[in-house]
Design an enzyme around this catalytic site. Structure first.
Site, PDB file in Angstrom:
ATOM      1  CE  LYS A 131      13.191  50.563 -20.666  1.00 61.28           C
ATOM      2  NZ  LYS A 131      12.413  51.698 -21.251  1.00 61.28           N
ATOM      3  N   GLY A 132      18.521  51.438 -18.447  1.00 60.59           N
ATOM      4  CA  GLY A 132      19.364  51.613 -17.270  1.00 60.59           C
ATOM      5  C   GLY A 132      19.255  52.997 -16.655  1.00 60.59           C
ATOM      6  N   GLY A 133      18.255  53.775 -17.085  1.00 59.49           N
ATOM      7  CA  GLY A 133      18.082  55.112 -16.526  1.00 59.49           C
ATOM      8  C   GLY A 133      18.697  56.211 -17.360  1.00 59.49           C
ATOM      9  CB  THR A 134      19.921  56.359 -20.880  1.00 58.91           C
ATOM     10  OG1 THR A 134      18.742  55.819 -21.496  1.00 58.91           O
ATOM     11  CG2 THR A 134      20.968  55.253 -20.733  1.00 58.91           C
ATOM     12  NE  ARG A 135      14.323  60.398 -22.602  1.00 59.35           N
ATOM     13  CZ  ARG A 135      14.665  61.198 -23.597  1.00 59.35           C
ATOM     14  NH1 ARG A 135      14.925  62.483 -23.362  1.00 59.35           N
ATOM     15  NH2 ARG A 135      14.778  60.749 -24.833  1.00 59.35           N
ATOM     16  NE  ARG A 182      25.409  49.005  -8.594  1.00 60.04           N
ATOM     17  CZ  ARG A 182      25.680  48.249  -7.545  1.00 60.04           C
ATOM     18  NH1 ARG A 182      26.155  48.781  -6.431  1.00 60.04           N
ATOM     19  NH2 ARG A 182      25.462  46.942  -7.596  1.00 60.04           N
TER      20      ARG A 182
END
EC number: 2.8.2.-
Length: 255
Positions: free
Chosen positions: A94-98, A175
Site C-alpha cells: 500500500k505504498g504505491g507499488t502498483r 520517497r
C-alpha cells in the site's frame, strides 16, 4: 519454430481435433505438450484471483500501421526472448507499488508482467523456468521487471533472489525511487486527468487506446490522523529510520 507456426495456423481453421498432439522434449528431458505449455501462465492469475492488486491489467503494445510490413519489426519480433527479471519491486504494501509499476511500464525500455507472480514466496517450488515463462518477451537492452510487495515481509526472499541473480535490483518504495538508469521519457503528455476518479490516468501519446487507470482501490482519500498520533509514530520509527539511512548510505531527512 516453423512446425509450431504451421500447427497454430492449422488449429485456427478448425482442424485441431484431428491433428496429433504436438510435443517437444524440454531441457530436463521431459516430454511436454506444446498446447498445454502455452497455457501454463494461466496458473498465475488463478493463484492470485482473490488478491485485488495482483490482477494487473496489460497494456496494449503500441504498433504503427506499417509495423506488420516492416522487416526491422519482424527481425525484432524474432529476437524477442523471455528473461528473468533484472529488477523487482518488493514493497512496501500500500505504498504505491502498483502506481510505480504502471509508470515504469510506460517506458519503452521496460517490460513488466502486470499481475504479481508471488514466485519467491508462494510458487518457489515451481522453479525458475516456470517463473521465466511468466515474464513478457523483451529485446536486448530492455529491462524485465515484476512487482510483489509481500516479498518485503518474507524471510527467505533475499537469499532466494540472490541465488537467482546477485545483480537483480530490489526496489522498495520510500520517497524518491529512481535508480534504474533509464533515460527520462515519461512527462505530462503521458497523463490524462479523469474527473470521475479525481486523479490522472496513464496514456501512451502515440496510442489510440483509451487511458489506462489504476483500479478502484487506488487513489482513496487518506483519513485525518490526530497530530499526537502522528508524533508518536515518528518517535517510534525514528531509530529504524536512522538504521535505514546507514544501510542505504542515503539520509532522507524524515522527521
Amino acid at each position: 519454430m516453423l512446425s509450431l507456426w504451421v500447427y497454430m495456423i492449422y488449429c485456427c481453421v478448425g482442424y485441431c481435433s484431428t491433428v496429433p498432439s504436438l510435443r517437444y522434449v524440454n531441457r530436463h528431458g521431459n516430454d511436454v505438450d506444446v498446447v498445454e505449455s502455452l497455457g501454463a501462465s494461466r496458473d498465475l492469475l488463478n493463484n492470485n484471483e482473490n488478491d485485488v492488486d495482483s490482477r494487473g491489467e496489460e497494456w496494449d503494445e503500441p504498433r504503427s500501421e506499417s509495423k506488420a510490413l516492416d522487416d526491422n519489426a519482424m527481425t525484432a519480433f524474432l529476437n524477442e526472448t523471455k528473461k528473468l527479471p533484472q529488477a523487482i519491486i518488493i514493497g512496501v504494501k500500500k505504498g504505491g507499488t502498483r502506481a510505480l509499476l504502471e509508470f515504469l511500464r510506460l517506458h519503452p525500455d521496460v517490460r513488466a508482467v502486470g499481475a504479481e507472480p508471488h514466485f519467491f514466496d508462494r510458487n518457489y517450488v515451481k522453479g525458475l523456468e516456470w517463473y521465466r515463462d511468466l515474464m513478457p518477451k523483451s529485446l536486448e537492452g530492455q529491462l524485465t521487471m515484476e512487482k510483489t510487495p509481500s516479498y518485503y515481509v518474507t524471510k527467505d526472499i533475499p537469499s532466494r533472489i540472490y541465488n537467482m541473480s546477485k545483480d537483480t535490483k530490489l526496489i522498495v518504495v520510500v520517497r524518491d525511487p529512481d535508480f534504474l538508469g533509464l533515460k527520462r521519457v515519461v512527462d505530462g503528455k503521458y497523463f490524462h486527468f479523469n474527473p470521475a476518479k479525481g486523479f490522472p490516468c496513464l496514456k501512451r501519446p502515440e496510442s489510440t487506446s483509451k487511458p489506462h487507470c489504476l483500479g478502484k482501490t487506488k487513489g482513496r482519500t487518506h483519513p485525518n490522523i490526530h497530530p499526537d498520533v502522528v508524533q508518536k509514530l515518528r518517535d517510534f520509527y525514528k531509530p529504524f529510520n536512522m538504521k535505514f539511512y546507514e544501510m542505504t548510505g542515503h539520509h532522507f531527512g524524515w522527521d
